[in-house]
Design an enzyme around this catalytic site. Structure first.
Site, PDB file in Angstrom:
ATOM      1  N   THR A  44       0.857  -1.186   0.000  1.00  0.00           N
ATOM      2  CA  THR A  44       0.000   0.000   0.000  1.00  0.00           C
ATOM      3  C   THR A  44       0.890   1.231   0.000  1.00  0.00           C
ATOM      4  O   THR A  44       2.088   1.148   0.255  1.00  0.00           O
ATOM      5  CB  THR A  44      -0.896   0.054   1.253  1.00  0.00           C
ATOM      6  OG1 THR A  44      -0.064   0.299   2.411  1.00  0.00           O
ATOM      7  CG2 THR A  44      -1.678  -1.236   1.448  1.00  0.00           C
ATOM      8  N   ILE A 108       2.791  -1.177   4.844  1.00  0.00           N
ATOM      9  CA  ILE A 108       2.163   0.109   5.134  1.00  0.00           C
ATOM     10  C   ILE A 108       3.260   1.152   5.302  1.00  0.00           C
ATOM     11  O   ILE A 108       4.286   0.884   5.925  1.00  0.00           O
ATOM     12  CB  ILE A 108       1.268   0.044   6.391  1.00  0.00           C
ATOM     13  CG1 ILE A 108       0.550   1.382   6.625  1.00  0.00           C
ATOM     14  CG2 ILE A 108       2.047  -0.402   7.627  1.00  0.00           C
ATOM     15  CD1 ILE A 108      -0.538   1.319   7.690  1.00  0.00           C
ATOM     16  N   ILE A 139       6.924  -2.461   7.283  1.00  0.00           N
ATOM     17  CA  ILE A 139       6.807  -1.007   7.389  1.00  0.00           C
ATOM     18  C   ILE A 139       7.612  -0.387   6.248  1.00  0.00           C
ATOM     19  O   ILE A 139       8.802  -0.657   6.095  1.00  0.00           O
ATOM     20  CB  ILE A 139       7.323  -0.494   8.751  1.00  0.00           C
ATOM     21  CG1 ILE A 139       6.647  -1.260   9.902  1.00  0.00           C
ATOM     22  CG2 ILE A 139       7.079   1.005   8.852  1.00  0.00           C
ATOM     23  CD1 ILE A 139       5.130  -1.217   9.919  1.00  0.00           C
ATOM     24  N   LYS A 140       6.946   0.441   5.454  1.00  0.00           N
ATOM     25  CA  LYS A 140       7.599   1.056   4.293  1.00  0.00           C
ATOM     26  C   LYS A 140       8.279   2.359   4.699  1.00  0.00           C
ATOM     27  O   LYS A 140       7.637   3.239   5.279  1.00  0.00           O
ATOM     28  CB  LYS A 140       6.579   1.351   3.189  1.00  0.00           C
ATOM     29  CG  LYS A 140       6.152   0.142   2.403  1.00  0.00           C
ATOM     30  CD  LYS A 140       5.108   0.491   1.370  1.00  0.00           C
ATOM     31  CE  LYS A 140       5.709   0.843   0.030  1.00  0.00           C
ATOM     32  NZ  LYS A 140       4.662   0.926  -1.026  1.00  0.00           N
ATOM     33  N   ILE A 141       9.551   2.452   4.386  1.00  0.00           N
ATOM     34  CA  ILE A 141      10.323   3.662   4.657  1.00  0.00           C
ATOM     35  C   ILE A 141      10.994   4.089   3.346  1.00  0.00           C
ATOM     36  O   ILE A 141      11.668   3.271   2.708  1.00  0.00           O
ATOM     37  CB  ILE A 141      11.393   3.410   5.744  1.00  0.00           C
ATOM     38  CG1 ILE A 141      10.719   2.973   7.058  1.00  0.00           C
ATOM     39  CG2 ILE A 141      12.242   4.662   5.961  1.00  0.00           C
ATOM     40  CD1 ILE A 141      11.693   2.601   8.169  1.00  0.00           C
TER      41      ILE A 141
END
EC number: 2.2.1.2
Length: 368
Positions: A44, A108, A139-141
């Site tokens: 996402t 996300i 976790i998207k960074i």
């Protein structure tokens, strides 16, 4: 009959859907894509959530509850999006278990407004992971310069990371370094490395969009003959960087301690030019231990039209380098292209986040 998506999976490419909405979850559509089109994960981003919430019927009840609680718009967005991601993680739980956490992942992204604040990004990454509380969340960074220390810090705490918005080979090398540094710290912190996973999301079609625009401006026959090839060349060279990284002594030490490889993920794989084959960035990027995250339109095209003939990456490195050299000879500066794309990428996510906030604020106001 073996379907194209099955062939792609058998060639070592994990198919992840680049989309999520509550309607997808509640209608059973996501499960259907798992069953029929070999989808084994979801990504996402702010744009996807903005789109989902703009068609907000599925969210109306929760928005009403949040309005009654009196929460502000940032908290409302946080709760809505983390609920969707948690539910998606549950849909994929059996796949995550069967693959020891390699697949069955749901990503996300941290609030893109924090992209240039490493400490705030790491704090938000922890909060997202703790709130969703599922082992198969990513976790998207973003892989901005400021994002690199956040990636290391987040991994060091045992949180799995999807590093997003990678355009350049140099930045990809820095991402691999940040990943290994994070694992080394995690080991020092007593974390079980086998539970930490990561992908490095290398963007493809946007490279062609920018380079093709510049080739059209040059306008010669030679320039026009080079169109729509830079994205594949760049991504294929990224796979070479990945192969080099997993051959190092540094990686072998981590691997022997139980670490999982950080897989290359092909992002932005929907073709922007309607004249191009819809599966260009699928057929051309087949290699073991990779992920292709597809918008549904690309997934549908892959299921019906993709020609999966095995590995289409290894063995292409000389040709890919030669292509970038030809672009340079025409005055197209690789470093300028990737810097522009990264800057635009952050701006696009910030604009989508602003749109998301506005959509939810309007819904909260109406509910009140």
């Amino acid at each position: 009959m073996t379907t194209s998506t099955k062939k792609l999976s058998e060639a070592g490419v994990s198919i992840w859907l680049d989309d999520l909405s509550r309607e997808r979850l509640t209608s059973g559509n996501l499960q259907q894509l798992i069953d029929e089109k070999d989808v084994v994960g979801v990504t996402t981003n702010p744009t996807i959530f903005a789109g989902a919430l703009s068609n907000g019927a599925a969210y109306a009840e929760q928005v009403k509850e949040l309005a009654a609680e009196g929460v502000d718009v940032d908290e409302a967005v946080f709760r809505i999006t983390t609920d969707d991601v948690r539910d998606a993680c549950d849909v994929f739980a059996s796949i995550a278990e069967a693959t020891q956490g390699v697949d069955g992942r749901v990503s996300i992204e941290v609030d893109p407004r924090l992209a240039n604040d490493p400490e705030a990004t790491a704090t938000m990454a922890r909060r997202l992971a703790e709130t969703i509380d599922r082992p198969n969340v990513h976790i998207k960074i973003p892989a901005t310069e400021a994002g690199l220390p956040s990636i290391t810090e987040t991994l060091a705490e045992g949180v799995s990371v999807n590093v997003t918005l990678i355009f350049s080979l140099e930045r990809y090398r820095a991402v691999i370094n940040a990943y290994m540094a994070g694992l080394e710290k995690a080991l020092e912190n007593g974390k079980d490395l086998s539970t930490i996973h990561s992908v490095a999301s290398f963007f493809v079609s946007r490279v062609d969009s920018e380079v093709d625009k510049q080739l059209e401006a040059v306008g010669t026959d030679e320039a026009l003959s080079l169109k729509s090839k830079a994205g594949l060349a760049n991504a294929r060279l990224a796979y070479q960087v990945y192969e080099e990284a997993i051959g190092t002594e540094r990686w072998k030490r981590l691997e022997s301690a139980g670490a999982n490889v950080q897989r290359p993920l092909w992002a932005s794989t929907g073709t922007k030019d309607p004249a191009l084959p819809a599966t260009l960035y699928v057929d051309g990027l087949v290699a073991p231990n990779t992920v292709n995250t597809m918008p549904e339109k690309t997934l549908d095209a892959t299921a019906t039209d993709a020609e999966i003939t095995g590995d289409t990456i290894t063995g292409t490195y000389a040709e890919s380098n030669a292509h970038l050299d030809r672009l340079a000879a025409l005055g197209i500066d690789y470093n300028d292209v990737v810097a522009k794309l990264e800057s635009e990428g952050v701006e696009k996510f910030e604009a989508s986040w602003a749109e998301l906030l506005e959509t939810v604020q309007t819904a909260l106001d109406q509910a009140r």
